[in-house]
Design an enzyme around this catalytic site. Structure first.
Site, PDB file in Angstrom:
ATOM      1  N   THR A   1       0.634  -1.085   0.064  1.00 42.04           N
ATOM      2  CA  THR A   1       0.187   0.052  -0.159  1.00 42.04           C
ATOM      3  C   THR A   1       1.071   1.463   0.083  1.00 42.04           C
ATOM      4  OG1 THR A   1      -1.729  -1.140   0.993  1.00 42.04           O
ATOM      5  CG2 THR A   1      -1.973   1.403   1.402  1.00 42.04           C
TER       6      THR A   1
ATOM      7  N   SER B   1       1.227  -7.428  -0.762  1.00 42.89           N
ATOM      8  CA  SER B   1       1.917  -8.400   0.061  1.00 42.89           C
ATOM      9  C   SER B   1       1.007  -9.742   0.158  1.00 42.89           C
ATOM     10  CB  SER B   1       2.694  -7.985   0.989  1.00 42.89           C
ATOM     11  OG  SER B   1       1.673  -7.736   2.084  1.00 42.89           O
TER      12      SER B   1
ATOM     13  N   THR C   1       1.489  -4.205   4.247  1.00 45.03           N
ATOM     14  CA  THR C   1       1.259  -4.800   5.762  1.00 45.03           C
ATOM     15  C   THR C   1       0.937  -6.265   6.112  1.00 45.03           C
ATOM     16  OG1 THR C   1      -0.871  -3.624   5.801  1.00 45.03           O
ATOM     17  CG2 THR C   1       0.750  -2.188   6.492  1.00 45.03           C
ATOM     18  N   ASP C   2       0.330  -6.906   4.843  1.00 45.55           N
ATOM     19  CA  ASP C   2      -0.405  -8.102   5.233  1.00 45.55           C
ATOM     20  C   ASP C   2       0.380  -9.003   5.420  1.00 45.55           C
ATOM     21  OD1 ASP C   2      -2.719  -6.523   4.678  1.00 45.55           O
ATOM     22  OD2 ASP C   2      -3.225  -7.579   2.643  1.00 45.55           O
TER      23      ASP C   2
HETATM   24  N1  ASP Z   1      -2.887  -5.586   0.836  1.00 48.30           N
HETATM   25  C1  ASP Z   1      -1.803  -4.469   1.075  1.00 48.30           C
HETATM   26  C2  ASP Z   1      -0.418  -5.385   1.112  1.00 48.30           C
HETATM   27  O1  ASP Z   1      -0.112  -5.964   2.168  1.00 48.30           O
HETATM   28  C3  ASP Z   1      -2.060  -3.948   2.251  1.00 48.30           C
HETATM   29  C4  ASP Z   1      -1.152  -2.921   2.837  1.00 48.30           C
HETATM   30  O2  ASP Z   1       0.066  -2.773   2.481  1.00 48.30           O
HETATM   31  O3  ASP Z   1      -1.414  -2.312   3.912  1.00 48.30           O
HETATM   32  O4  ASP Z   1       0.326  -5.164   0.103  1.00 48.30           O
END
Ligand code: ASP
Length: 320
Positions: A14, A61, A94-95
């Site tokens: 993200t 991710s 973050t995932d």
């Molecule tokens: N779906 C995103 C990822 O993990 C979520 C994020 O980065 O906050 O790439």
């Protein structure tokens, strides 16, 4: 003295996300903005060391793969070996951030800082959190005593061992549970409340012997996670065994408790030579072993981190 460099590796997420509308913090596509573009928006402090950046991947991710892990571990160990590299920052979604961070800690066991950072809002948001997180991560990477893999989000520094994503939306989406964070970054200054992490802290076997080999592996060991819940049975474990699963992690209830049918299937898996680790689906605390336990506990590792540890254990056993 040689100029010390910081290395910034981009993997997507993200923090590199783009939305059609600046007020849209959900309907964006992760992994769109290049790492050099992200860096170009940041202020450069006077006298700052030169930065080398590299786009290692550009993904959401949730789609993290062993192939990306192999490339990333290769680039991390390459740059860590350069005497003029002070530390590494990795931008990541973050995932699965906690899995990548723990994988790099175990695989590379770095004596220099490797700082993983992220964002909960896309780069195109009205008030993106990525630029501050990236600046904070760079401050940690240039800290003279920093070492090991840590993560920085919302001004908080977490160890790879303890970090867990605990919120689906808020900017401060991570917690180190009852261990607490390592410290904070305040106006570019690192304030530690604990010591920098010790290598692997006795939770899992040590570094992979040959990181370069990871890139040419045809297949990584297949380790799956199963969970205990009301009405659980042994059928999922039996299906996985029939498919040749090589390791299992069970997310038990409470202190690692298991439905008797699931436990019986897992004990059968162990007898068949498939290692099993018992963790808990509880957010806090760890499985405390007791006499007579047939399945070893995960030494406080969460299910996803116990899986990483088991994959690496199987990989390093294969490396001889
Ligand atoms: N779906 C995103 C990822 O993990 C979520 C994020 O980065 O906050 O790439």
């Amino acid at each position: 003295m040689k100029h010390q460099h910081l290395v910034i590796l981009g993997t997507g997420g993200t923090i590199a996300g783009r939305a059609a509308n600046a007020s849209d913090n959900l309907g964006y596509t992760a992994g769109q903005v290049g790492i050099s573009e992200l860096l170009a928006t940041l202020p450069v402090p006077p006298g700052a060391e030169p930065v080398i950046s590299e786009q290692v991947a550009q993904i959401d991710s949730k789609d993290m793969s062993f192939a990306v892990w192999a490339t990333l571990a290769g680039r991390v160990s390459h740059f860590l070996a350069q005497p003029d590299v002070q530390g590494i920052v990795i931008t990541h979604g973050t995932d699965t951030l906690e899995e990548t961070a723990y994988f790099l800690q175990l695989a590379c066991n770095p004596a220099k800082p490797v700082v993983v950072t992220c964002a909960m809002r896309p780069a195109t948001a009205l008030a993106p959190d990525g630029p501050q997180n990236l600046l904070d991560a760079m401050a940690v990477a240039r800290h003279a005593d920093a070492k090991g893999v840590v993560a920085v989000c919302a001004g908080t520094i977490h160890s790879a061992l303890d970090i867990q994503k605990v919120h689906t939306y808020q900017l401060d989406a991570f917690s180190s549970g009852d261990a607490g964070p390592l410290g904070y970054v305040e106006e570019g200054i690192v304030r530690l409340v604990k010591n920098w992490p010790l290598a692997n802290e006795g939770r899992a076997s040590s570094a992979i012997k040959n990181i370069v080999e990871l890139a040419s592996l045809a297949e990584w060991p297949r380790v799956e996670i199963v969970m205990n819940y009301a009405g659980a049975s042994g059928t999922v474990v039996e299906a996985l065994l029939a498919q040749g699963v090589q390791g299992l992690v069970v997310a038990g209830t409470g202190n690692g408790s298991l439905h008797h049918a699931l436990e019986a299937a897992l004990l059968k898996a162990q007898v068949a030579g498939v290692p099993v680790l018992r963790s808990t689906r509880c957010l806090n605390g760890r499985v405390l072993p007791k006499p007579g336990d047939g399945i070893p506990d995960s030494k406080g590792l969460t299910p996803v981190k116990a899986r990483v540890a088991l994959i690496l254990r199987l990989l390093s056993a294969g490396q001889g």
